[in-house]
Design a protein around this motif. Structure first.
Motif, mmCIF file in Angstrom:
data_model
loop_
_atom_site.group_PDB
_atom_site.id
_atom_site.type_symbol
_atom_site.label_atom_id
_atom_site.label_comp_id
_atom_site.label_asym_id
_atom_site.label_seq_id
_atom_site.Cartn_x
_atom_site.Cartn_y
_atom_site.Cartn_z
ATOM 1 N N TRP A 37 0.487 -5.339 -0.439
ATOM 2 C CA TRP A 37 0.768 -3.993 -0.813
ATOM 3 C C TRP A 37 1.985 -3.953 -1.846
ATOM 4 O O TRP A 37 1.748 -3.362 -2.797
ATOM 5 N N PHE A 42 -6.388 -7.117 0.800
ATOM 6 C CA PHE A 42 -6.806 -5.796 1.360
ATOM 7 C C PHE A 42 -5.320 -4.881 0.588
ATOM 8 O O PHE A 42 -5.407 -3.831 0.065
ATOM 9 N N GLY A 43 -4.359 -5.296 1.245
ATOM 10 C CA GLY A 43 -2.900 -4.762 0.684
ATOM 11 C C GLY A 43 -2.782 -4.412 -0.799
ATOM 12 O O GLY A 43 -2.410 -3.469 -1.389
ATOM 13 N N TYR A 44 -2.965 -5.646 -1.389
ATOM 14 C CA TYR A 44 -2.831 -5.972 -2.783
ATOM 15 C C TYR A 44 -3.817 -5.069 -3.572
ATOM 16 O O TYR A 44 -3.655 -4.366 -4.875
ATOM 17 N N SER A 45 -5.067 -4.851 -3.150
ATOM 18 C CA SER A 45 -6.152 -4.153 -3.743
ATOM 19 C C SER A 45 -6.063 -2.552 -3.680
ATOM 20 O O SER A 45 -6.524 -1.801 -4.371
ATOM 21 N N LEU A 46 -5.053 -2.058 -2.828
ATOM 22 C CA LEU A 46 -4.710 -0.686 -2.710
ATOM 23 C C LEU A 46 -3.884 -0.379 -3.837
ATOM 24 O O LEU A 46 -3.869 0.756 -4.343
#
Length: 113
Positions: free
Chosen positions: A48, A109-113
């Protein structure tokens, strides 16, 4: 450059204290859920933070300092090895796959946010 070290050190202090407390409270069952939790949360958090593209001092504080100290590769390896040598090879394999699967998935998932 000195402020970068201060940022990492202050973040590392916070991450280490949080890891210590969570591991102390949650590593009492069939799997070390405290270690699994801190590594999973840390993986998400690093993904993230990197995805947010913060200024370098803040990235160093949050990702390198807090999340880097929160997660623990060495404790993970000790726990897996202990399961293995005590004859709990299935548990060692499940714990390994669970940890790395969650870590990679949560970082993405964190990076995609």
């Amino acid at each position: 450059m000195m402020w970068h070290m201060v940022a990492v050190g202050c973040g590392g202090f916070l991450g280490t204290m949080l890891r210590f407390e969570l591991s102390r409270r949650l590593n009492r069952s069939i799997l070390p859920f405290g270690t699994l939790l801190v590594n999973s949360v840390g993986s998400f958090f690093i993904g993230w933070i990197v995805g947010m593209e913060l200024a370098i001092p803040w990235t160093l504080f949050w990702a390198t300092g807090v999340a880097g100290a929160l997660t623990t590769y060495s404790t993970l390896m000790k726990e897996i090895w202990t399961y293995w040598i005590e004859g709990h090879k299935g548990r060692a394999a499940v714990y390994t796959m669970l940890t790395f699967g969650l870590g990679i998935g949560l970082a993405y998932f964190g990076y995609s946010l």
